[in-house]
Write an enzyme that holds these catalytic residues in place. Structure first.
Site, PDB file in Angstrom:
ATOM      1  N   ARG A 223       0.839  -1.213   0.000  1.00  0.00           N
ATOM      2  CA  ARG A 223       0.000   0.000   0.000  1.00  0.00           C
ATOM      3  C   ARG A 223       0.869   1.255   0.000  1.00  0.00           C
ATOM      4  O   ARG A 223       0.688   2.167   0.816  1.00  0.00           O
ATOM      5  CB  ARG A 223      -0.940   0.013   1.207  1.00  0.00           C
ATOM      6  CG  ARG A 223      -1.975  -1.095   1.230  1.00  0.00           C
ATOM      7  CD  ARG A 223      -3.122  -0.758   2.171  1.00  0.00           C
ATOM      8  NE  ARG A 223      -4.104   0.133   1.553  1.00  0.00           N
ATOM      9  CZ  ARG A 223      -4.931   0.931   2.248  1.00  0.00           C
ATOM     10  NH1 ARG A 223      -4.856   0.993   3.569  1.00  0.00           N
ATOM     11  NH2 ARG A 223      -5.801   1.692   1.619  1.00  0.00           N
ATOM     12  N   ASP A 255       8.871  -3.609  -7.810  1.00  0.00           N
ATOM     13  CA  ASP A 255       9.768  -4.683  -8.228  1.00  0.00           C
ATOM     14  C   ASP A 255      10.863  -4.918  -7.195  1.00  0.00           C
ATOM     15  O   ASP A 255      11.278  -6.061  -6.965  1.00  0.00           O
ATOM     16  CB  ASP A 255      10.389  -4.354  -9.587  1.00  0.00           C
ATOM     17  CG  ASP A 255       9.367  -4.416 -10.717  1.00  0.00           C
ATOM     18  OD1 ASP A 255       8.375  -5.139 -10.573  1.00  0.00           O
ATOM     19  OD2 ASP A 255       9.567  -3.724 -11.731  1.00  0.00           O
TER      20      ASP A 255
END
Length: 307
Positions: A223, A255
């Site tokens: 989040r 990533d």
């Protein structure tokens, strides 16, 4: 405080990444051109990208022993991307080459926003039978990590092979899409953001905490600056707060989080999440996706400061 991995090869997590490899072509302009109009741009740069390659680099920089199963074209971009991965210490011996263009993303930055066109190219030439031919890579891995920028059938085969060899399968469901129940059942950990979680579970919005509890013990949801959430097997919710940093460029933070989770998987999910959130925070303090990903030493320094 969780302890990051050291550089002893005997303790390095062996991460197998199955995923995409792109060249990102970035143009900056004062504004977007109108249809049929030609404008002078202000800057141009090219960067190694693709979620598979990005996550492989993130894990390698954090001390993991990483192999990447992917596909590039027999062209200039393919050669450049292989060189970049090799320089990061990623094992590219299982990369394939196809007689199509290497995957690329064309990105126009203007007016404080971006417009992106992605051409999958060789990424869509990575097929299930190629994974079968490299099944030894699944036997050798400690953890398998995949995303959704290669064909769904390939991701499903990666999950099957991981299950066959008793290896945890981590899936970053991006780009977002509905996921087959069989794939979800084989996934040890799903790593979506809130939007991706709803699409992955084919849910029409709703309470994200309720969605997390539909897969107890198997979802770590990000989040942004709030950090990440994990639903334990007993239904309890674990929150890993984010780390306060000065944001320069958020590209690649997700990533970095995923690569770090795979690298630190042996430490347990809650310790791995703490380190992954810290690594993601470090990544946004620098420009670029792969170029901003932190080293193990930088992460260790940050964790010492947080202790």
């Amino acid at each position: 405080m969780p302890t990051p991995l050291n550089d002893d090869e005997e303790t390095m997590t062996r991460v197998l990444v199955v995923g995409s490899i792109n060249m990102d072509l970035v143009v900056e302009a004062e504004r977007y051109p109108r249809l049929g109009e030609t404008l002078f741009g202000e800057r141009f740069a090219s960067y190694p990208g693709g979620k598979g390659a990005n996550q492989a680099v993130a894990a390698a920089r954090l001390g993991a022993q990483v192999s990447l199963l992917g596909c590039v074209g027999r062209d200039m971009f393919g050669s450049q991307l292989k060189d970049a991965l090799r320089a990061e210490g990623v094992d590219i011996s299982r990369l394939r080459e196809a007689d199509v263009a290497t995957g690329l993303a064309t990105i126009t930055l203007a007016e404080g926003d971006n417009a992106i066109v992605v051409v999958p190219g060789a990424n869509h030439q990575l097929l299930p039978q190629h994974l079968d031919q490299d099944e030894q890579a699944f036997r050798d891995a400690d953890v398998v990590l995949a995303q959704m920028e290669v064909p769904l059938a390939t991701v499903e085969r990666a999950a099957e092979l991981a299950e066959r060899h008793g290896k945890p399968f981590l899936l970053n469901p991006a780009p977002a899409r509905s996921l087959p129940p069989e794939l979800l059942a084989r996934t040890a950990l799903l790593t979506p953001n809130e939007h991706e979680l709803a699409l992955a579970l084919d849910a029409d919005g709703g309470d994200w905490q309720a969605l997390l509890r539909r897969l107890p013990g198997r979802v770590a949801m990000t989040r942004g600056k709030d950090g990440a959430y994990f639903c334990r097997a007993d239904g309890g919710l674990h929150h890993q707060p984010g780390f306060t940093v000065s944001v320069v460029d958020s590209t690649g933070a997700g990533d970095t989080f995923n690569g770090a989770l795979a690298a630190f998987w042996p430490q347990g999910i809650e310790a791995a999440m703490a380190l992954a959130c810290a690594a993601a925070a470090l990544s946004v303090t620098c420009s670029g996706a792969q170029s901003g990903m932190p080293t193990l030493a930088a992460l260790q320094d940050m964790m010492k400061e947080q202790a």
